[in-house]
Write a protein that holds these residues in place. Structure first.
Motif, short mmCIF file in Angstrom:
data_model
loop_
_atom_site.label_atom_id
_atom_site.label_comp_id
_atom_site.label_asym_id
_atom_site.label_seq_id
_atom_site.Cartn_x
_atom_site.Cartn_y
_atom_site.Cartn_z
N ASP A 178 68.04 55.66 -66.79
CA ASP A 178 67.87 57.00 -66.24
C ASP A 178 69.23 57.68 -66.13
N GLU A 179 69.46 58.62 -67.01
CA GLU A 179 70.72 59.37 -67.06
C GLU A 179 71.93 58.44 -66.94
N SER B 259 62.63 61.54 -64.34
CA SER B 259 62.66 60.35 -63.48
C SER B 259 61.27 60.01 -62.95
N GLN C 27 69.44 56.29 -61.87
CA GLN C 27 70.32 57.45 -62.03
C GLN C 27 71.57 57.35 -61.17
MG LIG Z 1 66.22 62.30 -62.77
#
Ligand SMILES: [Mg+2]
Ligand SMILES: Nc1ncnc2c1ncn2[C@@H]1O[C@H](COP(=O)(O)OP(=O)(O)O)[C@@H](O)[C@H]1O
Lengths: 257, 265
Positions: free
Chosen positions: B175-176, B53, B97
């Protein structure tokens, strides 16, 4: 030696955070001059600070005015000066207690809410999301709150002044058996414009500090829910201290010999 | 190690070289090099807390690296002023995320945010577009009027996806995107990402430690470990990379060169 080092370290940390806060305020203020201004958000903050704080500020002012009348009456009776009650109430409320108590109440109500809201936005990455959506977070979140704090606190304090004087009037007339007409004329007799104006200037400064501390501590909070809690506490404590400190300095400016 | 550049013929959209980022004494990125080709979908895999991240935030300018170079479309962005940065960010969309939806706004206002604030589009027009984007990620008009807190995690991810694509950016970061979702919802999100990337022709940089997701959305895969990219290659190369770190990670084995820092509490 360790003791001195600890004091020195604390002092350095204090200086550093003061510098950070001043920089933060300057950066935010520089955005006030550049469009766009988010008028909707400013309006919403004004309603939040001005309108929704009315009950708590009004209640505080009412009881303060009432207790002032009661205290000064019983105190002044010791040297036969009961006639000064009206003057004491109006001067104490407009010059000191109106702005300070309203400021402290708003610090608890609004400063804490600002720190919690902005802090939550920080730790859930909503502030980062603002940036990626081509919106400056300082402009979007901080500027409206600063403007609302600066402008709405004087209005609140004006209301607090009126309600506080009215509280003193109620107690004096209905409990202490003053003549209402005489009480009112005494209220006006020694009141000067500067008494009210100095109170309103204080209010504006306090409102700015409350919003600034709420925004600053929220904006820099980290570490999840615990961090937001710390930010909220710090916002209220630091705003309260700044209010008391600046209250003394502004009083000195207006009324020093 | 395989060839360090993306497939020939695709000029690089984003080039990171020697990016170094630390927080206090803790070094997170330690001279990271990475290239993302135009219109390719690159997936970066790596364990939790390895700085994935942080890498994305450095590219976006949300964090400032200590040193190194980050070029976007050939332009160095490290020392960008605020004005330049805002112009640059118009090229980007980001799926965070934790979704990072604005909880003071309704769902459609979230999706329309970049259009109204960033592009100064009239509210009514932005609203229509927002509902179209919501439909594109499989959410009905009734959802648009809800508050984000009323949605499930999977729905929030889809709203965040709609928000990221609403301004039709050239580059999207994910992000994820599937972390914390059940396998079926994860696959729905993967399908949506593949669809968006193919339909819009965007450059996509995704981060994940979900190998099913990586296999589905990646053209190319890179692995991050201890602040550096230690391997990268095509999706098919990954299965027989010969790299013990990659092998351990994609097969999810506790035994191998990657040592988890497990401390007794
Ligand atoms: Mg992360
Ligand atoms: N703003 C920050 N301040 C201090 N440390 C940070 C910050 N952001 C991330 N870190 C640290 O950097 C490391 C990498 O974080 P991150 O990039 O979020 O990991 P991940 O690869 O799981 O996305 C973590 O150890 C984290 O504690």
């Amino acid at each position: 030696m360790d003791f001195l080092a600890a004091i020195g370290r604390a002092f350095l940390i204090f200086l550093e955070s003061t510098g950070r806060i001043v920089l933060f305020a300057l950066r935010a203020l520089s955005h006030c001059a550049r469009p766009p201004l988010y008028l909707r958000l400013i309006g919403r903050q004004m309603i939040d600070i001005g309108y929704y704080s009315l009950p708590v500020v009004g209640l505080t002012a009412l009881f303060t005015g009432m207790v002032l009348a009661l205290q000064s009456y019983t105190g002044f009776a010791r040297f036969q000066a009961e006639g000064a009650v009206a003057t004491v109430v109006v001067l104490a409320i407009t010059r000191e207690l109106g702005p300070v108590l309203a400021g402290l109440m708003v610090a608890g109500r609004i400063g804490a809410a600002m720190a919690a809201e902005i802090g939550t936005m920080r730790v859930t990455e909503q502030i980062d999301a603002l940036s990626t959506l081509a919106t400056n977070p300082l402009k979007y979140l901080v500027v409206p709150r600063l403007i609302a704090g600066l402008t709405m606190l004087p209005l609140l304090v004006l209301v607090a002044d009126i309600v506080g004087v009215f509280g003193g009037f109620l107690v004096s007339v209905y409990q202490l058996n003053f003549n209402p007409a005489v009480y009112l004329s005494k209220t006006w007799e020694f009141l000067k414009v500067v008494d009210v104006v100095s109170g309103l200037v204080k209010a504006s400064v306090f409102g700015f500090f409350v919003a600034l501390m709420g925004c600053y501590h929220g904006y820099h909070s980290r570490g999840g829910a615990e961090g937001v809690g710390t930010a909220t506490t710090n916002a209220v404590v630091s705003a309260s201290i700044l209010i008391l400190l600046s209250n003394y300095l502004i009083t000195g400016l207006f009324f020093s010999k | 190690m395989t060839d360090p550049s993306p497939p020939p013929g695709t000029p690089a959209k984003i080039v990171l070289s020697g990016v170094r980022k630390q927080f206090g004494a803790k070094v997170v990125l330690e001279g990271l090099d990475l290239e993302v080709g135009r219109s390719e979908s690159l997936v970066v895999i790596g364990g939790s807390g390895t700085g994935k991240s942080v890498m994305l935030k450095c590219i976006l300018g949300l964090l400032r690296p200590e040193s190194g170079s980050i070029r976007v479309d050939g332009e160095e962005t490290i020392h960008y002023s605020r004005g330049d940065r805002e112009r640059l960010l118009r090229k980007f969309g980001m799926l965070f995320q934790g979704s990072a939806l604005f909880d003071s706004l309704r769902v459609w206002e979230n999706v329309a945010f970049g259009l109204i604030q960033g592009r100064a589009m009239p509210r009514r027009q932005a609203r229509e577009l927002a509902f179209a984007k919501l439909a594109a990620v499989g959410l009905g008009a009734d959802v648009g009027e809800l508050a984000p807190s009323e949605l499930s995690g999977g729905m929030q991810k889809r709203v965040a996806l709609a928000r990221a694509i609403a301004t039709e950016p050239e580059i999207i970061f994910f992000d994820e995107p599937t972390t914390g979702l059940d396998p079926i919802m994860a696959d729905v999100i993967n399908e949506l990402i593949v669809k968006c990337v193919k339909e819009l022709g965007v450059t996509a940089l995704s981060i994940t430690h979900d190998m099913a997701s990586a296999r589905k959305i990646a053209d190319r895969i890179a692995m991050i470990y201890q602040g550096r990219i230690i391997w990268h290659g095509s999706r098919d190369d990954m299965e027989h990379s010969g790299n013990p770190f990659v092998d351990q990670f994609i097969n999810g084995r506790a035994e191998g060169p990657i040592r988890m820092q497990v401390r007794a509490l």
